[in-house]
Design a protein around this motif. Structure first.
Motif, PDB file in Angstrom:
ATOM      1  N   GLU A 231       0.813  -1.223   0.000  1.00 32.62           N
ATOM      2  CA  GLU A 231       0.000   0.000   0.000  1.00 32.62           C
ATOM      3  C   GLU A 231       0.842   1.266   0.000  1.00 32.62           C
ATOM      4  O   GLU A 231       0.391   2.307  -0.442  1.00 32.62           O
ATOM      5  N   ALA A 232       2.063   1.177   0.542  1.00 31.68           N
ATOM      6  CA  ALA A 232       2.969   2.324   0.558  1.00 31.68           C
ATOM      7  C   ALA A 232       4.358   1.825   0.200  1.00 31.68           C
ATOM      8  O   ALA A 232       4.712   0.688   0.519  1.00 31.68           O
ATOM      9  N   TYR A 233       5.131   2.686  -0.478  1.00 32.31           N
ATOM     10  CA  TYR A 233       6.444   2.234  -0.926  1.00 32.31           C
ATOM     11  C   TYR A 233       7.437   3.371  -1.012  1.00 32.31           C
ATOM     12  O   TYR A 233       7.073   4.543  -0.987  1.00 32.31           O
ATOM     13  N   GLY A 234       8.730   2.992  -1.059  1.00 31.21           N
ATOM     14  CA  GLY A 234       9.805   3.955  -1.161  1.00 31.21           C
ATOM     15  C   GLY A 234      11.093   3.264  -1.579  1.00 31.21           C
ATOM     16  O   GLY A 234      11.129   2.042  -1.722  1.00 31.21           O
TER      17      GLY A 234
ATOM     18  N   LEU B 296       7.995   6.936  -6.708  1.00 32.45           N
ATOM     19  CA  LEU B 296       8.545   6.353  -5.486  1.00 32.45           C
ATOM     20  C   LEU B 296       9.300   7.430  -4.709  1.00 32.45           C
ATOM     21  O   LEU B 296      10.253   8.001  -5.226  1.00 32.45           O
ATOM     22  N   PRO B 297       8.911   7.720  -3.474  1.00 35.14           N
ATOM     23  CA  PRO B 297       9.713   8.651  -2.687  1.00 35.14           C
ATOM     24  C   PRO B 297      11.075   8.024  -2.392  1.00 35.14           C
ATOM     25  O   PRO B 297      11.199   6.801  -2.339  1.00 35.14           O
ATOM     26  N   ALA B 298      12.080   8.876  -2.205  1.00 34.18           N
ATOM     27  CA  ALA B 298      13.438   8.346  -2.095  1.00 34.18           C
ATOM     28  C   ALA B 298      14.289   9.126  -1.120  1.00 34.18           C
ATOM     29  O   ALA B 298      14.028  10.276  -0.810  1.00 34.18           O
ATOM     30  N   VAL B 299      15.344   8.445  -0.681  1.00 32.60           N
ATOM     31  CA  VAL B 299      16.444   9.083   0.021  1.00 32.60           C
ATOM     32  C   VAL B 299      17.709   8.633  -0.689  1.00 32.60           C
ATOM     33  O   VAL B 299      17.813   7.479  -1.119  1.00 32.60           O
TER      34      VAL B 299
ATOM     35  N   LEU C 171      14.606  -1.107  -1.451  1.00 28.35           N
ATOM     36  CA  LEU C 171      13.180  -0.856  -1.635  1.00 28.35           C
ATOM     37  C   LEU C 171      12.483  -1.130  -0.306  1.00 28.35           C
ATOM     38  O   LEU C 171      12.847  -2.070   0.405  1.00 28.35           O
ATOM     39  N   ALA C 172      11.478  -0.320   0.007  1.00 29.60           N
ATOM     40  CA  ALA C 172      10.690  -0.508   1.222  1.00 29.60           C
ATOM     41  C   ALA C 172       9.221  -0.629   0.844  1.00 29.60           C
ATOM     42  O   ALA C 172       8.771  -0.040  -0.143  1.00 29.60           O
ATOM     43  N   ALA C 173       8.482  -1.381   1.641  1.00 28.22           N
ATOM     44  CA  ALA C 173       7.052  -1.578   1.411  1.00 28.22           C
ATOM     45  C   ALA C 173       6.320  -1.629   2.734  1.00 28.22           C
ATOM     46  O   ALA C 173       6.838  -2.134   3.726  1.00 28.22           O
TER      47      ALA C 173
ATOM     48  N   ILE D 287      13.987   5.429   4.965  1.00 28.89           N
ATOM     49  CA  ILE D 287      13.365   5.382   3.651  1.00 28.89           C
ATOM     50  C   ILE D 287      11.948   5.937   3.793  1.00 28.89           C
ATOM     51  O   ILE D 287      11.135   5.385   4.524  1.00 28.89           O
ATOM     52  N   PRO D 288      11.658   7.046   3.086  1.00 31.22           N
ATOM     53  CA  PRO D 288      10.301   7.576   3.134  1.00 31.22           C
ATOM     54  C   PRO D 288       9.368   6.732   2.275  1.00 31.22           C
ATOM     55  O   PRO D 288       9.777   6.180   1.257  1.00 31.22           O
ATOM     56  N   MET D 289       8.116   6.628   2.701  1.00 30.90           N
ATOM     57  CA  MET D 289       7.117   5.885   1.927  1.00 30.90           C
ATOM     58  C   MET D 289       5.854   6.728   1.791  1.00 30.90           C
ATOM     59  O   MET D 289       5.506   7.500   2.691  1.00 30.90           O
ATOM     60  N   LYS D 290       5.190   6.541   0.669  1.00 36.71           N
ATOM     61  CA  LYS D 290       3.893   7.175   0.406  1.00 36.71           C
ATOM     62  C   LYS D 290       2.985   6.148  -0.238  1.00 36.71           C
ATOM     63  O   LYS D 290       3.435   5.107  -0.719  1.00 36.71           O
TER      64      LYS D 290
END
Length: 183
Positions: free
Chosen positions: A75-78, A115-118, A164-166, A130-133
């Motif tokens: 549902e959210a990722y970065g 994808l939001p990023a750092v 990658l984050a989820a 890691i930011p996620m939206k």
């Protein structure tokens, strides 16, 4: 692409603010630690060759790993790129800020937003967030969140850590009003 290691992490938050989180809030991260394709070359004006040789393969590698580690629909990722101290921040940006990398994840998650990023240059063991939206609407406040990551021995000076984050949901116990209430 020379990969030194792959790390997958997952967490499930069961209590937040002294109250149960039901179901548990799931977050996952998949990390690849790779040799910097521009290491030892001095300033490289055109990064295209390294992007073409690396970015798509990294996206194809990490996408199924983060989704499997999450064990639920995304549902959210970065994403993140942490460049070893002998590289440039632009080296990490070149790998993650291309459709060759991100489209693997967007397609697998049925996502439509960026994808939001750092990205940053740092020594091994650096902690980064890691930011996620939300995957289809970046204005959904409940899904604005971040996850803290650290790989103890990465990146080495000539490496790049790509992640990658989820998240399977928004923040645990979120209760902010929708953005539309302020417009």
């Amino acid at each position: 692409m020379n990969i030194r290691k792959i790390v997958t992490l997952s967490e499930e938050i069961l209590t937040e603010g002294g109250r149960p989180v039901t179901p548990g809030a799931r977050v996952a991260i998949a990390v690849a630690v790779v040799e910097n394709p521009w290491a030892g070359q001095g300033f490289v004006e055109d990064l295209t060759a390294g992007i073409d040789a690396t970015a798509s393969d990294l996206g194809a590698l990490l996408t199924p790993k983060v989704i499997e580690a999450l064990g639920a629909p995304v549902e959210a990722y970065g994403k993140a790129a942490i460049v070893g101290i002998e590289g440039e921040v632009e080296h990490g940006s070149a790998l993650i800020h291309t459709l060759k990398f991100g489209d693997h994840y967007r397609k697998a998650a049925s996502a439509t937003t960026l994808l939001p990023a750092v990205e940053k240059r740092a020594p091994a063991g650096t902690v980064f967030d890691i930011p996620m939206k939300h995957i289809t609407d970046a204005t959904i406040r409940s899904h604005h969140q971040s996850v803290e990551v650290r790989v103890a021995d990465a990146p080495h000076p000539g490496e790049i850590l790509i992640a990658l984050a989820a998240s399977a949901q928004g923040r645990p116990q979120e209760r902010l009003a929708p953005l539309s209430t302020e417009q």
